[in-house]
Scaffold this motif. Structure first.
Motif, short mmCIF file in Angstrom:
data_model
loop_
_atom_site.label_atom_id
_atom_site.label_comp_id
_atom_site.label_asym_id
_atom_site.label_seq_id
_atom_site.Cartn_x
_atom_site.Cartn_y
_atom_site.Cartn_z
N GLN A 11 0.87 -1.17 0.00
CA GLN A 11 0.00 0.00 0.00
C GLN A 11 0.91 1.22 0.00
O GLN A 11 2.12 1.09 0.16
CB GLN A 11 -0.91 -0.01 1.22
N ASP A 12 0.35 2.40 -0.20
CA ASP A 12 1.23 3.55 -0.27
C ASP A 12 1.41 4.18 1.11
O ASP A 12 0.72 3.85 2.07
CB ASP A 12 0.72 4.58 -1.30
N GLN A 15 -1.64 5.92 2.86
CA GLN A 15 -2.54 5.00 3.56
C GLN A 15 -1.96 4.61 4.91
O GLN A 15 -2.68 4.54 5.92
CB GLN A 15 -2.77 3.75 2.72
N ARG A 19 -3.54 5.27 8.72
CA ARG A 19 -3.76 4.20 9.70
C ARG A 19 -3.04 4.51 11.01
O ARG A 19 -3.58 4.29 12.10
CB ARG A 19 -3.26 2.87 9.13
N GLU A 48 6.29 1.34 -0.72
CA GLU A 48 6.08 1.65 -2.13
C GLU A 48 7.20 1.11 -3.01
O GLU A 48 7.22 1.33 -4.22
CB GLU A 48 5.93 3.16 -2.31
#
Length: 438
Positions: A11-12, A15, A19, A48
């Motif tokens: 995920q990047d 994100q 979180r 990434e």
């Protein structure tokens, strides 16, 4: 910097930040908004897939690099046997293997014994307990700029208020902070000894002081090194007054300075040596090793902890010990330090190089200052360099009283061509850093 094509991003970073903001305490600060996905030796890749050269090394933990193969082999073998046993309840060989190595390699005069803990702060807490039990005294002398942990007792020792002590009120004591003698503070050895004499004359009866705690090379304080003559004087002071000398080598230990422990440069044997970070090769482990009579000062059961000396972490430590010897990392630390010094001198001669101030430290435990045009500390330029270096694939770590010192904590196993690559990244950013005005 090129992306690592072999790793599919989970995920990047945006994100991940979202979180974290939703679930992590705001009191836990991040220096870099980079979420690690994997790493090997001195290289790291984020979620990434972007590659970085890691000059943070877990803040000195990864002396033998990320996922050192010897360490990982020892860990895997231990995991096949058992992963936990509380040593206080059911002892195990990996714990004893670590304490045997410490007894043979720590600069303690006479027979030495050890206790293992989970973290450096926990180790320092237990060192204070032992000093109190051995001397029957509660007072402690510590030094300005020192960092000894974030627990309440270790915070009392830490010689810096913000952000560590802000809003906490009174801390365990009594603790007296005195000037740390080194070129960066402008405090001489004589000045520091005079401050101790004044303390004894005005505020503290020597008979009430149980311990003197010092980092031979300050970590968070910006890699400031105490002169060997001062450490010799402290040893004499403790001997004359029945005090315990505690050397905090949590960051400076395990070959970082070109000797196994920094205090060995002075030829001084402390009563207690406090260790952490590099001992576990990335697994949570710390230790205190000291003179037998000091370490036996508490009754059986007075020391211990559920996870202290976890067998997997101990197995990792035995791997670290093997690598330290096999790869001759004390000698390599000296070579790495010389390479750092050459690069830092080179940076000063480049466009924008006037922002590079003094170099500090011993061996591979090196740091350099970021300064303003008038020569004063420039935390603004440091923050600019941190960001630009990160954007171009290099992770750096700040420190120092004025937050303007870059400490170099790459693994001692880093290939020298990656050191060259890292300083080339810094060199390209200097003109932009120089454009920052305080």
């Amino acid at each position: 910097m090129p992306r690592d094509e072999n790793t599919k991003p989970a995920q990047d970073s945006t994100q991940m930040r979202e979180r974290a903001i939703a679930s992590v305490s705001a009191g836990v600060r991040n220096v870099h908004p980079v979420y690690l996905d994997r790493a090997l030796n001195a290289e790291a890749w984020d979620v990434e897939g972007k590659r970085y050269i890691d000059f943070i090394g877990g803040i000195g933990v990864l002396t033998v690099g990320h996922r050192n193969p010897v360490v990982m082999e020892r860990v895997a073998a231990q995991c096949e046997r058992f992963t936990h046993s509380c040593y206080n309840a059911l002892p195990h060989e990996p714990y004893v293997a670590v304490t045997e190595w410490l007894a043979a390699n720590c600069p303690i005069e006479g027979p030495a014994k050890s206790m293992l803990t989970n973290s450096g702060a926990e180790a320092m807490e237990n060192a204070l307990k032992l000093a109190r039990a051995f001397t029957g005294r509660t007072g402690v002398i510590a030094f300005e700029g020192g960092f000894h942990g974030r627990t309440l007792a270790t915070l009392a020792l830490t010689g810096k208020t913000k952000p560590y002590k802000t809003g906490l009120g009174p801390l365990p004591g009594p603790v007296w902070h005195l000037p740390y003698p080194c070129p960066e503070t402008g405090v001489s050895d004589d000045d520091a000894m005079a401050a101790i004499a004044k303390l004894f004359a005005v505020s503290a009866d020597p008979a009430s002081v149980g311990a003197v705690v010092i980092e031979p090379v300050q970590g968070e304080g910006g890699f400031r090194a105490a002169d060997g003559a001062f450490l010799v004087a402290l040893r004499r002071l403790c001997d004359e007054n029945g005090m315990v000398l505690i050397a905090d080598e949590i960051q400076s230990g395990f070959a970082r300075t070109g000797k196994m422990f920094a205090i060995e440069h002075a030829g001084v044997a402390p009563d207690i040596l406090v260790m952490g970070k590099g001992i576990g090769g990335g697994f949570p482990l710390a230790a205190i090793t000291g003179a037998e009579d000091v370490m036996n000062a508490l009754a059986p059961g007075g020391l211990g902890g559920t996870y202290s000396g976890n067998p997997v972490a101990c197995a990792a430590a035995t791997g670290v010990f093997e690598v330290l010897e096999a790869d001759k990392l004390t000698a390599r630390a000296k070579q790495l330090g010389e390479k750092y010094a050459t690069h830092i001198a080179w940076l000063r001669d480049l466009p924008g190089g006037h922002v590079i101030g003094n170099m500090r430290g011993i061996g591979a435990m090196r740091a350099f200052e970021l300064i303003a045009d008038d020569g004063k500390p420039s935390p603004e330029r440091l923050q600019c360099l941190l960001q630009l270096a990160r954007d171009n694939g290099l992770l750096l770590m700040p420190s120092g009283e004025h937050a303007n010192v870059v400490r170099l904590l790459a693994p001692l196993t880093i290939p020298f061509d990656q050191v060259d690559e890292a300083f080339a990244i810094i060199a390209k950013q200097l003109p932009k850093v120089a454009d920052i005005r305080d």
